[in-house]
Design a protein around this motif. Structure first.
Motif, PDB file in Angstrom:
ATOM      1  N   LEU A   1     -36.898  -3.505 -23.582  1.00 20.70           N
ATOM      2  CA  LEU A   1     -35.462  -3.240 -23.852  1.00 20.70           C
ATOM      3  C   LEU A   1     -34.841  -3.471 -22.420  1.00 20.70           C
ATOM      4  O   LEU A   1     -35.203  -3.035 -21.393  1.00 20.70           O
ATOM      5  CB  LEU A   1     -35.051  -1.965 -24.491  1.00 20.70           C
ATOM      6  CG  LEU A   1     -33.562  -1.561 -24.382  1.00 20.70           C
ATOM      7  CD1 LEU A   1     -32.655  -2.633 -25.571  1.00 20.70           C
ATOM      8  CD2 LEU A   1     -33.468  -0.261 -24.779  1.00 20.70           C
TER       9      LEU A   1
ATOM     10  N   GLU B   1     -30.727  -3.755 -21.009  1.00 17.94           N
ATOM     11  CA  GLU B   1     -29.262  -3.515 -21.411  1.00 17.94           C
ATOM     12  C   GLU B   1     -28.737  -4.386 -20.373  1.00 17.94           C
ATOM     13  O   GLU B   1     -28.894  -4.765 -19.339  1.00 17.94           O
ATOM     14  CB  GLU B   1     -29.058  -1.911 -20.996  1.00 17.94           C
ATOM     15  CG  GLU B   1     -29.706  -1.201 -21.845  1.00 17.94           C
ATOM     16  CD  GLU B   1     -29.057   0.465 -21.960  1.00 17.94           C
ATOM     17  OE1 GLU B   1     -28.452   0.691 -20.823  1.00 17.94           O
ATOM     18  OE2 GLU B   1     -29.346   1.259 -22.603  1.00 17.94           O
TER      19      GLU B   1
ATOM     20  N   LYS C   1     -21.627  -9.558 -24.078  1.00 10.94           N
ATOM     21  CA  LYS C   1     -22.243  -9.962 -25.423  1.00 10.94           C
ATOM     22  C   LYS C   1     -22.814 -11.375 -25.712  1.00 10.94           C
ATOM     23  O   LYS C   1     -23.439 -11.729 -26.444  1.00 10.94           O
ATOM     24  CB  LYS C   1     -21.354  -9.510 -26.295  1.00 10.94           C
ATOM     25  CG  LYS C   1     -21.268  -8.020 -26.566  1.00 10.94           C
ATOM     26  CD  LYS C   1     -20.765  -7.556 -27.613  1.00 10.94           C
ATOM     27  CE  LYS C   1     -20.503  -6.159 -27.907  1.00 10.94           C
ATOM     28  NZ  LYS C   1     -20.574  -5.830 -29.366  1.00 10.94           N
TER      29      LYS C   1
ATOM     30  N   MET D   1     -23.750 -11.514 -29.364  1.00  8.48           N
ATOM     31  CA  MET D   1     -24.134 -10.287 -30.163  1.00  8.48           C
ATOM     32  C   MET D   1     -22.990 -10.327 -31.248  1.00  8.48           C
ATOM     33  O   MET D   1     -23.010  -9.427 -32.103  1.00  8.48           O
ATOM     34  CB  MET D   1     -23.985  -9.073 -29.284  1.00  8.48           C
ATOM     35  CG  MET D   1     -25.234  -8.972 -28.447  1.00  8.48           C
ATOM     36  SD  MET D   1     -25.338  -7.418 -27.593  1.00  8.48           S
ATOM     37  CE  MET D   1     -26.401  -7.764 -26.243  1.00  8.48           C
TER      38      MET D   1
ATOM     39  N   GLN E   1     -24.315  -4.486 -31.334  1.00  5.46           N
ATOM     40  CA  GLN E   1     -24.568  -3.662 -30.021  1.00  5.46           C
ATOM     41  C   GLN E   1     -25.946  -4.130 -29.611  1.00  5.46           C
ATOM     42  O   GLN E   1     -26.373  -3.912 -28.476  1.00  5.46           O
ATOM     43  CB  GLN E   1     -24.797  -2.466 -30.251  1.00  5.46           C
ATOM     44  CG  GLN E   1     -23.437  -1.827 -30.781  1.00  5.46           C
ATOM     45  CD  GLN E   1     -22.060  -2.289 -29.567  1.00  5.46           C
ATOM     46  OE1 GLN E   1     -22.144  -2.032 -28.461  1.00  5.46           O
ATOM     47  NE2 GLN E   1     -21.061  -2.703 -30.077  1.00  5.46           N
ATOM     48  N   GLU E   2     -26.890  -4.939 -30.483  1.00  4.86           N
ATOM     49  CA  GLU E   2     -28.028  -5.585 -29.823  1.00  4.86           C
ATOM     50  C   GLU E   2     -28.448  -6.747 -30.532  1.00  4.86           C
ATOM     51  O   GLU E   2     -27.815  -7.370 -31.535  1.00  4.86           O
ATOM     52  CB  GLU E   2     -29.124  -4.507 -30.454  1.00  4.86           C
ATOM     53  CG  GLU E   2     -28.962  -3.008 -30.022  1.00  4.86           C
ATOM     54  CD  GLU E   2     -30.214  -2.213 -30.464  1.00  4.86           C
ATOM     55  OE1 GLU E   2     -30.397  -1.292 -29.900  1.00  4.86           O
ATOM     56  OE2 GLU E   2     -30.845  -2.546 -31.674  1.00  4.86           O
TER      57      GLU E   2
ATOM     58  N   LEU F   1     -35.482  -7.447 -26.709  1.00  7.97           N
ATOM     59  CA  LEU F   1     -34.385  -6.859 -27.275  1.00  7.97           C
ATOM     60  C   LEU F   1     -33.430  -6.475 -26.249  1.00  7.97           C
ATOM     61  O   LEU F   1     -33.585  -5.909 -25.157  1.00  7.97           O
ATOM     62  CB  LEU F   1     -34.840  -5.425 -27.858  1.00  7.97           C
ATOM     63  CG  LEU F   1     -33.636  -4.473 -28.512  1.00  7.97           C
ATOM     64  CD1 LEU F   1     -32.986  -5.227 -29.421  1.00  7.97           C
ATOM     65  CD2 LEU F   1     -34.314  -3.143 -28.704  1.00  7.97           C
ATOM     66  N   TYR F   2     -32.169  -7.275 -26.375  1.00  8.33           N
ATOM     67  CA  TYR F   2     -30.999  -6.995 -25.635  1.00  8.33           C
ATOM     68  C   TYR F   2     -29.950  -5.934 -26.066  1.00  8.33           C
ATOM     69  O   TYR F   2     -29.657  -6.072 -27.329  1.00  8.33           O
ATOM     70  CB  TYR F   2     -30.365  -8.210 -25.107  1.00  8.33           C
ATOM     71  CG  TYR F   2     -31.110  -9.148 -24.316  1.00  8.33           C
ATOM     72  CD1 TYR F   2     -31.174  -9.004 -22.984  1.00  8.33           C
ATOM     73  CD2 TYR F   2     -32.052 -10.114 -24.951  1.00  8.33           C
ATOM     74  CE1 TYR F   2     -31.848  -9.963 -22.074  1.00  8.33           C
ATOM     75  CE2 TYR F   2     -32.753 -10.992 -24.208  1.00  8.33           C
ATOM     76  CZ  TYR F   2     -32.658 -10.712 -22.626  1.00  8.33           C
ATOM     77  OH  TYR F   2     -33.518 -11.647 -22.158  1.00  8.33           O
ATOM     78  N   ARG F   3     -29.618  -4.872 -25.117  1.00  9.81           N
ATOM     79  CA  ARG F   3     -28.656  -4.098 -25.894  1.00  9.81           C
ATOM     80  C   ARG F   3     -27.411  -4.072 -24.929  1.00  9.81           C
ATOM     81  O   ARG F   3     -27.479  -4.195 -23.791  1.00  9.81           O
ATOM     82  CB  ARG F   3     -29.149  -2.574 -25.900  1.00  9.81           C
ATOM     83  CG  ARG F   3     -28.215  -1.617 -26.515  1.00  9.81           C
ATOM     84  CD  ARG F   3     -28.776  -0.239 -26.749  1.00  9.81           C
ATOM     85  NE  ARG F   3     -29.827  -0.312 -27.458  1.00  9.81           N
ATOM     86  CZ  ARG F   3     -30.884   0.493 -27.631  1.00  9.81           C
ATOM     87  NH1 ARG F   3     -31.169   1.279 -26.605  1.00  9.81           N
ATOM     88  NH2 ARG F   3     -31.764   0.353 -28.569  1.00  9.81           N
ATOM     89  N   TYR F   4     -26.269  -4.119 -25.448  1.00 12.04           N
ATOM     90  CA  TYR F   4     -24.862  -4.079 -24.792  1.00 12.04           C
ATOM     91  C   TYR F   4     -24.641  -2.694 -24.188  1.00 12.04           C
ATOM     92  O   TYR F   4     -24.757  -1.770 -24.972  1.00 12.04           O
ATOM     93  CB  TYR F   4     -23.870  -4.575 -25.902  1.00 12.04           C
ATOM     94  CG  TYR F   4     -22.446  -4.459 -24.876  1.00 12.04           C
ATOM     95  CD1 TYR F   4     -22.195  -5.555 -23.979  1.00 12.04           C
ATOM     96  CD2 TYR F   4     -21.570  -3.398 -25.391  1.00 12.04           C
ATOM     97  CE1 TYR F   4     -20.799  -5.393 -23.365  1.00 12.04           C
ATOM     98  CE2 TYR F   4     -20.125  -3.526 -24.746  1.00 12.04           C
ATOM     99  CZ  TYR F   4     -19.956  -4.436 -23.795  1.00 12.04           C
ATOM    100  OH  TYR F   4     -18.579  -4.321 -23.029  1.00 12.04           O
TER     101      TYR F   4
END
Length: 81
Positions: free
Chosen positions: A17, A19, A23, A43, A47-48, A57-60
């Motif tokens: 992951l 962060e 987006k 995005m 949020q992902e 996996l990228y998360r804002y």
């Protein structure tokens, strides 16, 4: 990130992951020569997002700016020539 109007991120360390503070960005996979085509990811309202090439996996995270990642060091930097 100099030279790129859209932030680019890489995942040399194989983090499950990352962060990011934006987006819309590009995923390059790992640094050359192990990169993949630079994939534009958006995005939207989510949020992902998962990169379809490398499955990162990228998360804002709104607390990060456009050049920051968590963990640190996942910004793609164009090598100096």
């Amino acid at each position: 990130m100099a030279g790129h109007p859209i932030p680019h991120f890489q995942n040399d360390a194989g983090h499950p992951l990352i962060e990011v503070g934006v987006k819309k960005f590009m995923c390059v996979g790992a640094n050359a020569p192990f990169d993949h085509p630079h994939e534009f990811l958006d995005m939207g309202d989510e949020q992902e997002i998962i990169c379809p090439y490398c499955s990162t996996l990228y998360r804002y995270n709104s607390e990060l700016d456009a050049q920051q990642t968590q963990p640190d060091g996942c910004q793609f930097v164009v090598p100096a020539e």
